[in-house]
Each structure stands twice: as structure tokens, then as C-alpha cells.
Design a protein around this motif. Structure first.
Motif, mmCIF file in Angstrom:
data_model
loop_
_atom_site.group_PDB
_atom_site.id
_atom_site.type_symbol
_atom_site.label_atom_id
_atom_site.label_comp_id
_atom_site.label_asym_id
_atom_site.label_seq_id
_atom_site.Cartn_x
_atom_site.Cartn_y
_atom_site.Cartn_z
ATOM 1 N N SER A 1 43.583 39.334 43.859
ATOM 2 C CA SER A 1 43.840 38.488 45.018
ATOM 3 C C SER A 1 44.819 39.141 45.986
ATOM 4 O O SER A 1 44.597 39.127 47.207
ATOM 5 N N LEU A 2 45.903 39.722 45.460
ATOM 6 C CA LEU A 2 46.915 40.329 46.332
ATOM 7 C C LEU A 2 46.354 41.525 47.087
ATOM 8 O O LEU A 2 46.606 41.690 48.292
ATOM 9 N N GLU A 3 45.593 42.342 46.405
ATOM 10 C CA GLU A 3 45.029 43.518 47.069
ATOM 11 C C GLU A 3 44.026 43.117 48.151
ATOM 12 O O GLU A 3 43.935 43.752 49.199
ATOM 13 N N LYS A 4 43.292 42.031 47.899
ATOM 14 C CA LYS A 4 42.335 41.545 48.894
ATOM 15 C C LYS A 4 43.053 40.938 50.092
ATOM 16 O O LYS A 4 42.716 41.231 51.246
ATOM 17 N N LYS A 5 44.054 40.095 49.838
ATOM 18 C CA LYS A 5 44.775 39.432 50.926
ATOM 19 C C LYS A 5 45.485 40.444 51.821
ATOM 20 O O LYS A 5 45.557 40.265 53.041
ATOM 21 N N SER A 6 46.043 41.468 51.210
ATOM 22 C CA SER A 6 46.809 42.456 51.972
ATOM 23 C C SER A 6 45.931 43.567 52.548
ATOM 24 O O SER A 6 46.449 44.506 53.162
ATOM 25 N N ASN A 7 44.619 43.444 52.298
ATOM 26 C CA ASN A 7 43.681 44.471 52.769
ATOM 27 C C ASN A 7 44.060 45.843 52.222
ATOM 28 O O ASN A 7 43.960 46.868 52.907
ATOM 29 N N GLY A 8 44.544 45.838 50.969
ATOM 30 C CA GLY A 8 44.879 47.092 50.303
ATOM 31 C C GLY A 8 46.241 47.661 50.615
ATOM 32 O O GLY A 8 46.599 48.720 50.097
ATOM 33 N N THR A 9 47.036 46.966 51.423
ATOM 34 C CA THR A 9 48.375 47.494 51.743
ATOM 35 C C THR A 9 49.380 47.206 50.634
ATOM 36 O O THR A 9 50.449 47.816 50.588
ATOM 37 N N LEU A 10 49.052 46.258 49.748
ATOM 38 C CA LEU A 10 49.847 46.004 48.546
ATOM 39 C C LEU A 10 48.938 46.175 47.344
ATOM 40 O O LEU A 10 47.961 45.445 47.180
ATOM 41 N N LYS A 11 49.232 47.152 46.505
ATOM 42 C CA LYS A 11 48.441 47.401 45.309
ATOM 43 C C LYS A 11 49.278 47.084 44.065
ATOM 44 O O LYS A 11 50.508 47.186 44.103
ATOM 45 N N VAL A 12 48.597 46.686 42.984
ATOM 46 C CA VAL A 12 49.287 46.308 41.752
ATOM 47 C C VAL A 12 48.871 47.240 40.623
ATOM 48 O O VAL A 12 47.679 47.438 40.365
ATOM 49 N N LYS A 13 49.857 47.830 39.947
ATOM 50 C CA LYS A 13 49.635 48.672 38.775
ATOM 51 C C LYS A 13 50.190 47.931 37.569
ATOM 52 O O LYS A 13 51.387 47.629 37.519
ATOM 53 N N ILE A 14 49.318 47.610 36.594
ATOM 54 C CA ILE A 14 49.713 46.796 35.447
ATOM 55 C C ILE A 14 49.932 47.664 34.209
ATOM 56 O O ILE A 14 49.118 48.535 33.890
ATOM 57 N N PHE A 15 51.025 47.404 33.492
ATOM 58 C CA PHE A 15 51.337 48.075 32.239
ATOM 59 C C PHE A 15 51.399 47.020 31.132
ATOM 60 O O PHE A 15 52.442 46.412 30.902
#
Length: 324
Positions: free
Chosen positions: A49-63
Motif C-alpha cells: 500500500s505504501l509503495e503504491k500510494k507514494s508512487n514508489g518514492t517510499l519503499k519498504v524493506k522487511i527483515f
């Protein structure tokens, strides 16, 4: 010592809470759960959801899988700004924000609808915000189900059946007091040591929700599972204020909206997991017991009374929740 090792890993792998690369930022999120867990699936929805809303300007890397340490260690990484976000149990957060203790009161919520009416309303949002002064801003709550007793040798049908039994609990005073009030002997123990402890008779049982009972493989060595559902402590998705404060107003809106949407998706994942877990438990031959919950609730009343006496300022919050 372990936190120092984690920090060295972070240093040499280039992990920082918010790494800006070209035209986007990377948000690093660590948690302790396996990738099959419904909460991890909820976190994947947050990322999507975040990557879609921000149009890719905010990406999430999960550990996942505790790659960055225990819940406590990951919280410390948030506080110093090395990691941006994490998911922990509200029980762990009670060490920072006393109000989270209230969420662990036995039989606090009437049902699931009441629980999330409270958590997603003004009361729950107020508690989330209180962590900011400890650099731990709450974004949303994830359903972590209801905790119930499971034992290896003796079935728990009434509170009296707990008499003399050593029951593993989290290292949390509310959980300790609750089990003791019902007649059991609360035994704080690291979760990773629990399988062997049950197998070897160090403890007679423990308490947790169905998905965790299955994912831990504790159903292999426990003959009885009693759905008394004595507490419903949620998980909390957190963001470090050191990262939050670097975001623009619009980026904060995207993060919060993505978190809220992921919380709704996670509820569905959780219900599916509970249904499947109960089937697995029964197929394995574990006896699932549906007790009279009011008997357990009555036994635990003094836990609430003593808690409010010790923390009078929490009495108002308890009353607000029950009257919600």
C-alpha cells in the motif's frame, strides 16, 4: 552484547532507518515473526500500500524471522534511528507506556467487535501516540488473537484444574498475576526455550493463541487446548520518531493510511489462520476444550482490582474501555 553485533551487521550491510536512493527512500522494518504468520502478511500489505500510494518514492524493506534481533532489541534500534519500523506485542510496550498494560487485563474486551472499536477509536489512538516521547510512535494495531491455556498432561476445564500447574507466561506482570490468580504457578520463560521445557516437564503448559500454538509446534507435545481466551493483547506496528520526523506531511499521511489499510487486511489473514490452526490441532489429536469463560473471568477479577489500586490513574482508562 547481541545488540552490538546487530549494530555491526547494520553498519556493514548499509542498513539505516531511511536510506535515500536517487528519487526514493527505503524504510527498513524488522520483526521476529516467520513469513507464514498472518501478521507478517499484514506487514506485506503495508509495504504494498505504501509503495503504491507514494508512487514508489517510499519503499519498504522487511527483515522477518528476528534477523535484526528480539522485539526488545529491535525497539532499541528504532530509538536510536538505525531501523525505521517494527512490530511488537503491546505487552512489550508496557515497559515504556503504562497504558499498554491495560490492554493485557484479563477479559477486558467483551468480544472482537468491542476490542477493535476501542483500539481503532479515540482510546486506542491516544495510547499509540503516547509512545512518541520514547521515540516509538504507534501506527496501528494488529489482531494477535486471544490467549488460551494448553497443557501436556492434564486438561484445564475449570480454574481449579490449574492448581499446582506451572504455566509459562511472558515476562509481564499482568500475565504473571493473572495465572497466579487462577491458581496456577506463573513461570516466565523465554519463548525459544518453551518446547523443550514442556517436553521435559519443566513447565506443565503455557498460554497463547491458536496460530502461535501451531507455528511453534507446541501442539506436538500438548494434549489439551482450552479456549478460555483470557486475554486479547494486540500487536502494534511502530515507527521510530527519528524516521517519522524526517518525513514530509504528505509522506506521513501515506504511511498512516497504509498502516490503517494493512490492519484491516491483517484481521482477515488472522481469522483464516485461526480457522486453519484449530483444524490442524484437532487433526493432530489435541483435545480442544470450550470451557465456561465466566468461571475464569471471576477468578481473575482481583487482578483488575489490584492493578487499579496500584495505578489509580489507569482506573479511568479501564472504565472508559469497559463502557465503550
Amino acid at each position: 552484547m547481541r545488540i552490538k553485533i546487530i549494530l555491526l551487521i547494520i553498519l556493514f550491510t548499509g542498513i539505516v532507518s531511511c536510506k535515500k536512493t536517487n528519487n526514493y527512500k527505503v524504510l527498513y522494518l524488522g520483526h521476529t515473526l516467520p513469513q507464514t504468520h498472518p501478521v507478517h502478511k499484514g506487514i506485506l500489505e503495508f509495504k504494498k500500500s505504501l509503495e503504491k500510494k507514494s508512487n514508489g518514492t517510499l519503499k519498504v524493506k522487511i527483515f522477518p524471522d528476528g534477523q535484526l534481533g528480539s522485539e526488545r532489541e529491535t525497539l532499541e534500534l528504532l530509538q536510536i534511528g538505525s531501523v525505521a519500523a517494527t512490530k511488537v506485542s503491546a505487552a512489550i510496550l508496557s515497559n515504556f507506556v503504562p497504558e499498554y498494560n491495560v490492554l493485557g487485563i484479563p477479559y477486558l474486551f467483551r468480544n472482537k467487535v468491542h476490542q477493535f472499536s476501542v483500539l481503532e477509536g479515540a482510546i486506542g489512538k491516544s495510547i499509540l501516540e503516547k509512545g512518541s516521547k520514547f521515540w516509538l510512535r504507534g501506527l496501528c494495531y494488529y489482531d494477535a488473537g486471544s490467549r488460551s491455556f494448553y497443557t501436556s498432561k492434564k486438561a484445564i476445564r475449570t480454574p481449579e484444574d490449574l492448581n499446582g500447574l506451572k504455566i509459562r507466561v511472558q515476562n509481564n506482570q499482568m500475565a504473571i498475576n493473572m495465572v497466579n490468580s487462577m491458581g496456577g504457578a506463573a513461570t516466565p520463560l523465554a519463548y525459544g526455550e518453551l518446547y523443550a521445557a514442556i517436553q521435559q516437564g519443566v513447565v506443565d503448559g503455557a498460554e497463547n493463541n491458536p496460530p502461535s500454538f501451531v507455528s511453534s509446534n507446541h501442539y506436538e507435545i500438548s494434549k489439551y487446548y482450552t479456549l478460555d481466551e483470557h486475554s486479547s493483547v494486540p500487536d502494534v506496528l511502530l515507527i521510530g520518531t527519528k524516521y517519522w520526523n524526517k518525513l514530509s506531511k504528505q509522506e506521513r499521511i501515506w504511511v498512516q493510511e497504509a498502516a490503517d489499510e494493512s490492519a484491516q487486511a491483517e484481521k482477515i489473514f488472522w481469522k483464516e489462520s485461526v480457522d486453519q490452526s484449530l483444524k490442524t490441532i484437532k487433526d493432530w489429536g489435541v483435545e480442544v476444550i470450550i470451557p465456561e469463560k465466566s468461571l475464569f473471568a471471576e477468578k481473575s477479577k482481583n487482578v483488575v482490582i489490584n492493578f487499579v489500586k496500584k495505578f489509580p490513574e489507569m482506573g479511568k482508562l479501564v472504565k472508559e474501555i469497559k463502557n465503550n
